[in-house]
Design a protein around this motif. Structure first.
Motif, PDB file in Angstrom:
ATOM      1  N   UNK A   1       0.831  -1.209   0.000  1.00 11.06           N
ATOM      2  CA  UNK A   1       0.000   0.000   0.000  1.00 11.06           C
ATOM      3  C   UNK A   1       0.864   1.257   0.000  1.00 11.06           C
ATOM      4  N   UNK A   2       1.974   1.231   0.735  1.00 12.42           N
ATOM      5  CA  UNK A   2       2.862   2.387   0.773  1.00 12.42           C
ATOM      6  C   UNK A   2       3.458   2.658  -0.596  1.00 12.42           C
ATOM      7  N   UNK A   3       3.791   1.587  -1.347  1.00 13.37           N
ATOM      8  CA  UNK A   3       4.308   1.768  -2.698  1.00 13.37           C
ATOM      9  C   UNK A   3       3.262   2.383  -3.613  1.00 13.37           C
ATOM     10  N   UNK A   4       1.973   2.105  -3.334  1.00 11.69           N
ATOM     11  CA  UNK A   4       0.873   2.681  -4.115  1.00 11.69           C
ATOM     12  C   UNK A   4       0.510   4.083  -3.613  1.00 11.69           C
ATOM     13  N   UNK A   5       1.313   4.586  -2.615  1.00  9.85           N
ATOM     14  CA  UNK A   5       1.069   5.903  -2.007  1.00  9.85           C
ATOM     15  C   UNK A   5      -0.330   5.982  -1.400  1.00  9.85           C
ATOM     16  N   UNK A   6      -0.727   4.897  -0.741  1.00  5.91           N
ATOM     17  CA  UNK A   6      -2.009   4.826  -0.062  1.00  5.91           C
ATOM     18  C   UNK A   6      -1.772   4.697   1.440  1.00  5.91           C
ATOM     19  N   UNK A   7      -2.639   5.305   2.217  1.00  2.00           N
ATOM     20  CA  UNK A   7      -2.551   5.184   3.675  1.00  2.00           C
ATOM     21  C   UNK A   7      -2.982   3.783   4.086  1.00  2.00           C
ATOM     22  N   UNK A   8      -2.118   3.009   4.733  1.00  2.00           N
ATOM     23  CA  UNK A   8      -2.492   1.636   5.109  1.00  2.00           C
ATOM     24  C   UNK A   8      -3.527   1.617   6.221  1.00  2.00           C
ATOM     25  N   UNK A   9      -4.614   0.878   6.011  1.00  2.00           N
ATOM     26  CA  UNK A   9      -5.681   0.713   7.003  1.00  2.00           C
ATOM     27  C   UNK A   9      -6.028  -0.766   7.065  1.00  2.00           C
ATOM     28  N   UNK A  10      -6.117  -1.308   8.271  1.00  2.56           N
ATOM     29  CA  UNK A  10      -6.502  -2.706   8.464  1.00  2.56           C
ATOM     30  C   UNK A  10      -7.951  -2.732   8.923  1.00  2.56           C
ATOM     31  N   UNK A  11      -8.781  -3.539   8.233  1.00  4.79           N
ATOM     32  CA  UNK A  11     -10.208  -3.640   8.536  1.00  4.79           C
ATOM     33  C   UNK A  11     -10.524  -5.056   8.997  1.00  4.79           C
ATOM     34  N   UNK A  12     -11.259  -5.166  10.105  1.00  9.60           N
ATOM     35  CA  UNK A  12     -11.594  -6.475  10.651  1.00  9.60           C
ATOM     36  C   UNK A  12     -12.967  -6.415  11.295  1.00  9.60           C
ATOM     37  N   UNK A  13     -13.411  -7.534  11.861  1.00  6.91           N
ATOM     38  CA  UNK A  13     -14.730  -7.592  12.496  1.00  6.91           C
ATOM     39  C   UNK A  13     -14.673  -6.924  13.863  1.00  6.91           C
ATOM     40  N   UNK A  14     -15.793  -6.428  14.365  1.00  6.64           N
ATOM     41  CA  UNK A  14     -15.801  -5.750  15.669  1.00  6.64           C
ATOM     42  C   UNK A  14     -15.363  -6.645  16.817  1.00  6.64           C
ATOM     43  N   UNK A  15     -15.608  -7.941  16.712  1.00  6.86           N
ATOM     44  CA  UNK A  15     -15.304  -8.842  17.829  1.00  6.86           C
ATOM     45  C   UNK A  15     -13.814  -8.954  18.100  1.00  6.86           C
ATOM     46  N   UNK A  16     -12.963  -8.780  17.080  1.00  7.77           N
ATOM     47  CA  UNK A  16     -11.527  -8.991  17.256  1.00  7.77           C
ATOM     48  C   UNK A  16     -10.721  -7.709  17.083  1.00  7.77           C
ATOM     49  N   UNK A  17     -11.379  -6.577  16.836  1.00  9.38           N
ATOM     50  CA  UNK A  17     -10.629  -5.355  16.520  1.00  9.38           C
ATOM     51  C   UNK A  17      -9.645  -4.967  17.602  1.00  9.38           C
ATOM     52  N   UNK A  18     -10.098  -4.959  18.868  1.00  6.46           N
ATOM     53  CA  UNK A  18      -9.191  -4.492  19.924  1.00  6.46           C
ATOM     54  C   UNK A  18      -8.053  -5.474  20.158  1.00  6.46           C
ATOM     55  N   UNK A  19      -8.262  -6.750  19.834  1.00  8.75           N
ATOM     56  CA  UNK A  19      -7.185  -7.726  20.004  1.00  8.75           C
ATOM     57  C   UNK A  19      -6.180  -7.620  18.856  1.00  8.75           C
TER      58      UNK A  19
END
Length: 678
Positions: A625-643
């Protein structure tokens, strides 16, 4: 209502009554003496105050005293013209003070009026006008000085607030004095007019209505008129003098008596010169030495006595100062003060002093003010005062930022250069000193001013040194905002919210959540760069879920979901797709199964090999993503986000970890990578 408040109200009512109701002679005499006593009290108070604001009621008091005097003038005029008598005090001033000579009385009265109107009142009016104008013009400079001292850490927020209030009160006071001096001037004019009326109409009434000969009528009413004029002009003269004292005292270390004696007799040798001059005047003039010798002798002896005082007290004063210094060094308070840790400190080498010195064009203090305002808007957090100081232990061009005593950042500036950041393609024609941009770690160069225009043509981002350091300070404070939010700061935010939402705050704190628990929730949001400015929504969510759970981690997740619109607007641009990296179903299941529940909360207990595999996969996707000059964002389910956040925060603290519930339904999301575990 307090007795003193009731007394003032009754006094004002009595003044109004004096204008309408005739008063008996004995009461009129008492009120005239009260008027003199009040005028003398005002004069003595003006002489003994240290600064003008200690007598802030003075402008209003001038108005009331003027009204009181005019009421007395109306009452005495009524008595003089209707009864030919105005009480014992007026009669005494008319006969005893003037020695029974009408002409002498008239001359004394005219001299008093001239002194008051031409000298004191005119001067006080002019000084009041100039003081009001200069005080108003100086307000912006004083406010900037207070802000500079506050940002430099020289004063606290409370001291800054008190100084701002004092500046505002000074402006109001001198503005009011400018207007009040007009009342004093009008009072002098009214006194002259009333005296002329009493004199003319008194003679007319004595001749026409009472049938007195013109000589007797002139004698009787002239004596009463002069007495009335004197009893009104003497208090007026005292008030005018007090007005002049108040508005002419620019600086003072004590009352006016102390100031006059300490400053007038500051040079005892001048008393010798003055005494000698007076002595020579008696010797070489017909005045005679018998008159001048006592005065010159008194001056010379006084000069000798005054000059002896500093010599006799010098050793005692030095001993006292040494004892004070020794006691201060030994006192436990001096050691305790050394334990204080400033929330934010910015230190720099001596070569960067022009950066903070306003006399050399430095604007760092103003930039710090703007940074605090900007972060208050962006984060919803009141950033503590930044203490700015030079440090000779640093290199001349070096600076460092400390938060709560710990060094968080260090950098180097070249004040006579500009920082040029490459657009991605280096150009060999741009010559400079290779370095690294301190805020984001980008490769850069320090270039000279002659190279600046050429670098901008080739697409380089060119920044001046003050902007470099202010950006670095801003980014470091953002990264560590959660450390700056303690229980005390949280309590201030809660109190501020309570002013507008008292019911909401009462439902959340102190029961079921303490200030410390609220602070933990807010700190978790700040740690992930989520603004806490929208406190009402945060507290609404806490009010809904705090009774069900006291786990601050879970409460923070509920708050994040309630702030979905804010989080979406933070990362999503309308018209563009939000490019994210998602977790595979296998990875989410591995994480969910590795969650351990304890009485102290839940935590992630993942096999080290699996953790390493997940982190390597995230690193790979982030790099793409950095090579594509995009801000990296990780998306996941609410149940595991904080972990997932617990797993990645040590290695990728700046990568946002979002859940599906934290994005608005209208946000277009595009998955450009999947995290797997081998």
């Amino acid at each position: 209502m307090a007795i003193r408040d009731l007394t003032v109200l009754l006094s004002v009512i009595m003044i109004v009554a004096m204008l309408i109701i005739p008063l008996p002679h004995w009461l009129l005499s008492i009120l005239i003496i009260v008027n003199m006593a009040l005028a003398l009290m005002v004069l003595l108070t003006a002489m003994n105050m240290k600064e003008a604001l200690e007598f802030s009621i003075f402008p209003s008091l001038i108005l009331l005293m003027t009204l009181f005097r005019l009421g007395l003038n109306v009452s005495t005029t009524r008595s003089i013209l209707s009864e030919g008598d105005a009480g014992k005090v007026v009669e005494t001033f008319g006969s005893f003070v003037t020695g029974g000579n009408i002409l002498v009385g008239m001359v004394v009265f005219l001299i008093l009026v001239i002194i008051q109107f031409v000298v004191i009142t005119k001067g006080s009016e002019r000084v009041s006008e100039v003081a009001a104008r200069f005080t108003l013009d100086a307000m912006p400079g004083k406010q900037m000085s207070i802000d500079a001292d506050l940002n430099a850490g020289m004063i606290s927020e409370q001291e800054a607030k008190e100084r701002r209030e004092k500046v505002s009160r000074e402006s109001d006071f001198y503005g009011a004095m400018d207007g009040a001096s007009k009342f004093v001037k009008g009072d002098a004019i009214a006194g002259i007019i009333i005296t002329i009326i009493n004199l003319i109409f008194g003679i007319v009434i004595g001749m026409v209505q009472l049938g007195l000969p013109i000589g007797e009528a002139a004698t009787t009413y002239s004596m009463l008129t002069v007495g009335d004029g004197l009893v009104s002009q003497i208090p007026a003269l005292l008030i005018s003098t007090a007005t002049g004292i108040v508005v002419t005292r620019a600086a003072s270390d004590g009352n006016i008596g102390k100031d006059i004696t300490s400053q007038l007799f500051a040079y005892p040798k001048m008393l010798y010169v003055t005494g000698g001059t007076i002595l020579l005047l008696g010797i070489f003039s017909p005045i005679g030495i018998l008159l001048t010798l006592p005065i010159s002798g008194l001056l010379i002896v006084g000069g000798y006595m005054i000059s002896r005082v500093p010599e006799t007290n010098k050793e005692q004063l030095q001993e006292m100062e040494e004892e004070i210094e020794t006691s201060e060094m030994k006192s436990p308070e001096s050691v305790v003060n050394l334990l204080n840790v400033d929330p934010i400190e910015f230190e720099f080498g001596y070569g960067l002093i022009p950066l903070a010195d306003a006399n050399q064009g430095g604007d760092l203090l103003d930039r710090i003010v703007m940074i605090r305002r900007q972060l208050a808007i962006e984060l919803g957090l009141v950033i503590p005062v930044v203490r700015i100081r030079d440090n000779i232990q640093l290199q001349p061009n070096e600076y460092r930022l400390k938060i709560k005593g710990n060094e968080m950042a260090r950098g180097e500036l070249l004040l006579d250069h500009y920082l040029a950041m490459s657009p991605g393609i280096e150009d060999d024609s741009i010559e400079g000193i290779d370095t690294v941009e301190p805020s984001f770690g980008l490769p850069a160069k320090w270039i000279t001013e002659q190279m600046k225009e050429q670098a901008e043509i080739f697409g380089y981002t060119v920044v001046d040194p003050p902007s470099v350091v202010s950006t670095h300070i801003t980014e470091m404070i953002k990264m560590n905002a959660h450390d700056l939010l303690g229980r005390q700061e949280t309590k201030q935010l809660i109190d501020h919210l309570k002013e507008s939402y008292p019911i909401l705050v009462e439902e959340v704190s102190p029961n079921p959540l303490s200030v410390g628990e609220v602070q933990k929730v807010l700190a978790k949001l700040l740690k992930e760069n989520i603004s806490i400015r929208n406190l009402p929504i945060i507290f609404e969510t806490l009010a809904d879920y705090a009774k069900a759970t006291s786990d601050t981690d879970i409460l923070a997740e509920y708050v994040r979901q309630a702030l979905a619109r804010q989080i979406t607007s933070q990362y999503y641009q309308p018209g563009e797709s939000l490019k994210v990296v998602t977790l595979s179903g296998k990875v989410e299941k591995l994480i969910a199964d590795a969650v351990q529940q304890t009485e102290h909360g839940s935590f992630l207990s993942l096999d080290p090999g699996v953790s390493q595999s997940i982190l390597e996969s995230i690193a790979s996707q982030v790099e793409q993503l950095s090579l594509m000059e995009q801000t990296p964002i990780v998306l996941c389910s609410p149940a595991v986000r904080m972990y997932v956040r617990q797993l990645t925060e040590r290695y990728f603290p700046q990568i946002p970890i979002l859940s599906y519930n934290e994005l608005e339904a209208n946000a277009e999301v595009q998955s450009v990578g999947v995290v797997n575990a081998e």
